[in-house]
Design a protein around this motif. Structure first.
Motif, PDB file in Angstrom:
ATOM      1  N   ASP A  60      -7.159 -12.307  -2.393  1.00 19.49           N
ATOM      2  CA  ASP A  60      -8.363 -12.101  -1.592  1.00 19.49           C
ATOM      3  C   ASP A  60      -8.270 -10.903  -0.651  1.00 19.49           C
ATOM      4  OD1 ASP A  60      -9.929 -14.401  -2.474  1.00 19.49           O
ATOM      5  OD2 ASP A  60      -8.388 -15.606  -1.492  1.00 19.49           O
ATOM      6  N   VAL A  61      -7.151 -10.775   0.048  1.00 24.06           N
ATOM      7  CA  VAL A  61      -6.940  -9.663   0.981  1.00 24.06           C
ATOM      8  C   VAL A  61      -5.647  -8.966   0.581  1.00 24.06           C
ATOM      9  CG1 VAL A  61      -6.622  -8.966   3.382  1.00 24.06           C
ATOM     10  CG2 VAL A  61      -8.124 -10.895   2.837  1.00 24.06           C
ATOM     11  N   VAL A  62      -5.739  -7.696   0.199  1.00 20.60           N
ATOM     12  CA  VAL A  62      -4.617  -6.980  -0.389  1.00 20.60           C
ATOM     13  C   VAL A  62      -4.063  -5.956   0.613  1.00 20.60           C
ATOM     14  CG1 VAL A  62      -5.654  -7.284  -2.671  1.00 20.60           C
ATOM     15  CG2 VAL A  62      -6.049  -5.153  -1.411  1.00 20.60           C
ATOM     16  N   THR A  63      -2.983  -5.282   0.230  1.00 19.12           N
ATOM     17  CA  THR A  63      -2.479  -4.140   0.993  1.00 19.12           C
ATOM     18  C   THR A  63      -2.275  -2.969   0.032  1.00 19.12           C
ATOM     19  OG1 THR A  63      -0.086  -4.466   0.726  1.00 19.12           O
ATOM     20  CG2 THR A  63      -1.188  -5.763   2.448  1.00 19.12           C
ATOM     21  N   ASP A  64      -1.959  -1.812   0.600  1.00 20.36           N
ATOM     22  CA  ASP A  64      -1.701  -0.642  -0.250  1.00 20.36           C
ATOM     23  C   ASP A  64      -0.288  -0.657  -0.821  1.00 20.36           C
ATOM     24  OD1 ASP A  64      -0.093   0.027   1.913  1.00 20.36           O
ATOM     25  OD2 ASP A  64      -1.084   1.927   2.349  1.00 20.36           O
ATOM     26  N   GLY A  65       0.474  -1.724  -0.534  1.00 20.97           N
ATOM     27  CA  GLY A  65       1.824  -1.840  -1.058  1.00 20.97           C
ATOM     28  C   GLY A  65       2.840  -0.976  -0.335  1.00 20.97           C
ATOM     29  N   GLN A  66       2.387  -0.220   0.668  1.00 17.82           N
ATOM     30  CA  GLN A  66       3.265   0.686   1.416  1.00 17.82           C
ATOM     31  C   GLN A  66       4.019   1.632   0.471  1.00 17.82           C
ATOM     32  OE1 GLN A  66       5.532  -2.154   3.783  1.00 17.82           O
ATOM     33  NE2 GLN A  66       3.927  -2.241   5.334  1.00 17.82           N
ATOM     34  N   VAL A  67       3.319   2.057  -0.556  1.00 14.39           N
ATOM     35  CA  VAL A  67       3.920   2.907  -1.584  1.00 14.39           C
ATOM     36  C   VAL A  67       4.440   4.217  -0.999  1.00 14.39           C
ATOM     37  CG1 VAL A  67       3.383   4.256  -3.663  1.00 14.39           C
ATOM     38  CG2 VAL A  67       2.588   1.883  -3.459  1.00 14.39           C
ATOM     39  N   ALA A  68       3.736   4.787  -0.043  1.00 14.10           N
ATOM     40  CA  ALA A  68       4.111   6.080   0.516  1.00 14.10           C
ATOM     41  C   ALA A  68       5.142   5.966   1.643  1.00 14.10           C
ATOM     42  CB  ALA A  68       2.873   6.806   1.038  1.00 14.10           C
ATOM     43  N   TRP A  69       5.520   4.741   2.003  1.00 10.98           N
ATOM     44  CA  TRP A  69       6.464   4.541   3.097  1.00 10.98           C
ATOM     45  C   TRP A  69       7.898   4.697   2.589  1.00 10.98           C
ATOM     46  CZ3 TRP A  69       5.183   0.591   7.399  1.00 10.98           C
ATOM     47  CH2 TRP A  69       3.797   0.571   7.659  1.00 10.98           C
ATOM     48  N   TYR A  70       8.692   5.519   3.257  1.00 13.43           N
ATOM     49  CA  TYR A  70      10.120   5.543   2.938  1.00 13.43           C
ATOM     50  C   TYR A  70      10.745   4.235   3.398  1.00 13.43           C
ATOM     51  CZ  TYR A  70      14.986   6.967   2.605  1.00 13.43           C
ATOM     52  OH  TYR A  70      16.314   7.021   2.268  1.00 13.43           O
ATOM     53  N   ASP A  71      10.389   3.789   4.586  1.00 17.02           N
ATOM     54  CA  ASP A  71      10.808   2.487   5.092  1.00 17.02           C
ATOM     55  C   ASP A  71       9.854   2.107   6.219  1.00 17.02           C
ATOM     56  OD1 ASP A  71      11.934   3.296   7.788  1.00 17.02           O
ATOM     57  OD2 ASP A  71      13.290   4.431   6.512  1.00 17.02           O
ATOM     58  N   SER A  72      10.008   0.880   6.711  1.00 17.21           N
ATOM     59  CA  SER A  72       9.053   0.353   7.687  1.00 17.21           C
ATOM     60  C   SER A  72       9.264   0.886   9.094  1.00 17.21           C
ATOM     61  CB  SER A  72       9.134  -1.180   7.710  1.00 17.21           C
ATOM     62  OG  SER A  72      10.423  -1.595   8.114  1.00 17.21           O
ATOM     63  N   GLN A  73      10.375   1.549   9.352  1.00 20.32           N
ATOM     64  CA  GLN A  73      10.646   2.047  10.693  1.00 20.32           C
ATOM     65  C   GLN A  73      10.327   3.539  10.809  1.00 20.32           C
ATOM     66  OE1 GLN A  73      11.574  -0.600  12.771  1.00 20.32           O
ATOM     67  NE2 GLN A  73      11.195  -1.609  10.802  1.00 20.32           N
TER      68      GLN A  73
END
Length: 325
Positions: A60-73
């Motif tokens: 129902d509610v998705v995300t972009d998958g953080q594909v472009a993120w090297y890491d979360s920090q």
């Protein structure tokens, strides 16, 4: 029917040649055979594929998958004034690493960090896309502080900077914003600081639904106090954080919950009927119609095909809870 969502990250690489396009492009970039624009185009193609996989599963509610993120920090902190990016450090108890932000001066926001990526994803998505931010306290805990000397002022400056991101999402029409504070599973004593920084973000969110996401462990000891923080939804890891389940079952929640019951760190597939029965057991104490069923954390730790199967399990488990097909 309880709604479904995901926590944030998603596998960028799969077994097929098509699913390895980003890996090949990054290798070409490292060899000087491709440009940064080529990598960006590959990231966007993978983002579109990730959005399709979530939508096709019925999330129902998705995300972009953080594909472009090297890491979360480093992806977030590295684009703020006062922060430099250092070497690799292990990310919690996972087999992944993050580039450690090093705080060398006062932290300040200078330009949008995540808005363009969210807008691209929302334009490409059939479902609402949740904007995801690494939380100020987790950023402060995992950074190397060479300026402030105390955690609270650092966390508060991170919060002031991230509030600009939240305001940007609000102005662009985001309906769902998630703030990740996995540090609470390691440092429950940080709850008051998390609540204080969330207040800074909540002021800027407008009508968007604000979720506080915790994962990589339990928050059983602080569960009842956690429900009081200024967030609309509380996300719980009920796999690694299995101890929290007893608190949810005993005390319930007037606030909607994101129930992380699909194991995002194990390839074993759950039984959707068993999951549905367990969720239905909360019907008397949790408003399931406003809550979500979700993975225990981001799906990036799984093979791509397994992640797809986990999404199918998630949606199949959610449908019977409210009497749906």
């Amino acid at each position: 029917m309880v709604r479904t969502t995901v926590v944030g990250s998603y596998p960028r690489i799969g077994d097929t040649r098509e699913e390895q396009v980003l890996r090949r492009m990054i290798a070409r970039f490292d060899e000087g055979e491709a440009s940064a624009a080529d990598v960006r185009a590959a990231e966007r193609a993978v983002t579109q594929a990730v959005l399709r996989e979530q939508a096709d599963a019925g999330v129902d509610v998705v995300t972009d998958g953080q594909v472009a993120w090297y890491d979360s920090q480093s992806h977030v902190a590295g684009r703020l004034d006062g922060v430099e990016i250092g070497g690799l450090v292990r990310y919690f108890d996972t087999n992944t690493y993050y580039r450690q932000p090093t705080v060398t001066a006062a932290v300040r926001w200078k330009a949008p960090i995540l808005l363009e990526g969210w807008q691209f994803a929302q334009d490409a998505s059939r479902a609402p896309v949740k904007a995801v931010l690494t939380g100020p306290v987790t950023l402060a805990r995992l950074a190397l502080d060479r300026h402030y000397g105390k955690r609270r002022p650092l966390a508060m400056d991170f919060a002031q900077a991230l509030a600009e991101e939240v305001a940007g999402f609000r102005s662009a029409g985001a309906e769902h914003i998630q703030v990740d504070e996995p540090v609470l599973t390691r440092h429950p004593e940080d709850l008051s600081l998390v609540a204080e920084t969330l207040e800074v973000l909540a002021i800027r969110k407008g009508p968007a639904e604000l979720t506080l996401a915790t994962y990589f462990g339990d928050v059983a000891a602080i569960y009842r106090d956690l429900l009081e923080v200024p967030a609309d939804v509380i996300g719980l890891d009920l796999v690694q954080g299995a101890k929290t389940w007893a608190q949810v079952a005993k005390h319930g929640s007037e606030k909607p919950l994101a129930l992380g019951m699909v194991d995002a760190r194990n390839t074993r597939l759950e039984d959707p009927k068993a999951l549905a029965a367990r969720v239905a057991g909360l019907e008397a104490s949790v408003d399931l119609g406003r809550s979500y069923l979700c993975p225990s954390n981001g799906l990036e730790f799984l093979p791509r095909e397994t992640a797809r199967r986990k999404l199918s399990v998630l949606v199949a488990a959610a449908r019977p809870v409210g009497g749906g097909a």
